[in-house]
Design an enzyme around this catalytic site. Sequence first.
Site, PDB file in Angstrom:
ATOM      1  N   SER A 178       1.084  -0.751  -0.026  1.00  0.00           N
ATOM      2  CA  SER A 178       0.349  -0.024  -0.253  1.00  0.00           C
ATOM      3  C   SER A 178       0.810   1.515   0.116  1.00  0.00           C
ATOM      4  CB  SER A 178      -0.591   0.095   0.708  1.00  0.00           C
ATOM      5  OG  SER A 178      -1.344   1.365   1.411  1.00  0.00           O
ATOM      6  N   HIS A 227      -1.423  -0.848  -4.400  1.00  0.00           N
ATOM      7  CA  HIS A 227      -2.631  -0.921  -4.592  1.00  0.00           C
ATOM      8  C   HIS A 227      -2.497   0.639  -3.862  1.00  0.00           C
ATOM      9  CE1 HIS A 227      -5.705  -2.207  -1.129  1.00  0.00           C
ATOM     10  NE2 HIS A 227      -5.599  -1.005  -0.701  1.00  0.00           N
ATOM     11  N   ASP A 271      -4.670   3.309  -1.964  1.00  0.00           N
ATOM     12  CA  ASP A 271      -6.104   3.908  -1.146  1.00  0.00           C
ATOM     13  C   ASP A 271      -6.129   5.804  -1.363  1.00  0.00           C
ATOM     14  OD1 ASP A 271      -6.441   1.504   0.734  1.00  0.00           O
ATOM     15  OD2 ASP A 271      -4.090   1.990   1.298  1.00  0.00           O
ATOM     16  N   MET A 318      -9.277   8.054   0.660  1.00  0.00           N
ATOM     17  CA  MET A 318      -9.706   8.747   0.876  1.00  0.00           C
ATOM     18  C   MET A 318     -10.490   9.874   1.068  1.00  0.00           C
ATOM     19  SD  MET A 318      -8.249   7.020   3.471  1.00  0.00           S
ATOM     20  CE  MET A 318      -6.847   5.052   3.605  1.00  0.00           C
ATOM     21  N   HIS A 321      -8.407   0.783  -4.290  1.00  0.00           N
ATOM     22  CA  HIS A 321      -9.169   1.225  -3.051  1.00  0.00           C
ATOM     23  C   HIS A 321      -9.659   1.933  -2.593  1.00  0.00           C
ATOM     24  CE1 HIS A 321      -9.403  -0.153   1.142  1.00  0.00           C
ATOM     25  NE2 HIS A 321     -10.542  -0.032   0.521  1.00  0.00           N
ATOM     26  N   MET A 330     -11.988   4.729  -0.944  1.00  0.00           N
ATOM     27  CA  MET A 330     -12.893   4.527   0.411  1.00  0.00           C
ATOM     28  C   MET A 330     -13.285   6.224   0.597  1.00  0.00           C
ATOM     29  SD  MET A 330      -9.618   2.691   2.813  1.00  0.00           S
ATOM     30  CE  MET A 330      -9.037   3.511   1.347  1.00  0.00           C
ATOM     31  N   MET A 353     -11.717  -6.032   4.587  1.00  0.00           N
ATOM     32  CA  MET A 353     -10.333  -4.914   5.819  1.00  0.00           C
ATOM     33  C   MET A 353     -10.527  -6.109   6.604  1.00  0.00           C
ATOM     34  SD  MET A 353     -10.669  -2.855   3.861  1.00  0.00           S
ATOM     35  CE  MET A 353      -9.371  -1.937   4.856  1.00  0.00           C
ATOM     36  N   GLY A 409      -1.000   1.235   9.377  1.00  0.00           N
ATOM     37  CA  GLY A 409      -0.081   0.685  10.614  1.00  0.00           C
ATOM     38  C   GLY A 409      -1.306   0.354  12.126  1.00  0.00           C
ATOM     39  N   ASP A 439      -6.159  -6.898   3.491  1.00  0.00           N
ATOM     40  CA  ASP A 439      -6.252  -5.351   3.582  1.00  0.00           C
ATOM     41  C   ASP A 439      -6.194  -4.683   5.028  1.00  0.00           C
ATOM     42  OD1 ASP A 439      -5.080  -3.015   3.481  1.00  0.00           O
ATOM     43  OD2 ASP A 439      -6.606  -2.386   2.024  1.00  0.00           O
ATOM     44  N   GLY A 452       1.760  -2.470   3.954  1.00  0.00           N
ATOM     45  CA  GLY A 452       1.684  -1.405   3.557  1.00  0.00           C
ATOM     46  C   GLY A 452       2.821  -0.743   4.640  1.00  0.00           C
TER      47      GLY A 452
END
Length: 213
Positions: free
Chosen positions: A6, A31, A33, A35, A64, A66, A135, A143, A173, A195
């Site tokens: 990630s 990957h 992310d 958001m 991905h 979100m 998820m 983290g 993930d 990640g």
Amino acid sequence: MLVAPSVLSADFGNLQRDVEAICNAGCDLVHVDVMDGHFVPNLTIGPVVVSAIAKCATKPLDIHLMVENNTFFVELFAPLKPEYISFHVEEEKHPHRLIQKIRSLGIKPAIVLNPHTPPESIEFLLADLDMVLLMSVNPGFGGQSFIESVIPKAKRLASMRDTINPNCLIEVDGGVSDTNVALLKEAGVDIVVAGSYVFNHASKAEAIKSLQI
Ligand code: DX5
Ligand code: ZN
């Protein structure tokens, strides 16, 4: 097991260097992310940065979403020709329609389930999906620690997948490392996102290799 590091855990001041590093280190997918600060309490990257990633990535993108307005973002990212676009079933009124739209754009459609969402909720979508992303943390941040209940959930999803659509891959993930990848493999998972494990490791190549079991 395929590995999708990630980019969220990359050094954004050295994004090109880090994207090239994970690709050269042997990852299978990149990957990304996205958001929007509404669906999740964090805001990441939009089309300018994602297209910069697409330019320097030599492995296919796994986007991905979100976000609240999935269709808007699908249209925004389609020209970058990612391998997968995944969206959260919790945030989509017409998931089947969106799956069809993603496929019509030449992209593999995937659905994401939050930790509380049962695999049975997508039983009648499975036949039309290329991937389901489970998820194993609450979406929003890298983290975090791995939520163990994803293991029995992946097992249930894998048995549904085996009967309904054996070609559909299962991705997990959040909080993935060399300490839980074997359990995920045993549960029927095909791809892991990682990640912090990959980016905090002294050797990205070693970290990725340790997950490719
Ligand atoms: C969380 C993101 C993940 C995250 C994974 O919302 O979807 O992709 O970056 O990071 P780690 O592996 O550090 O949990
Ligand atoms: Zn993700």
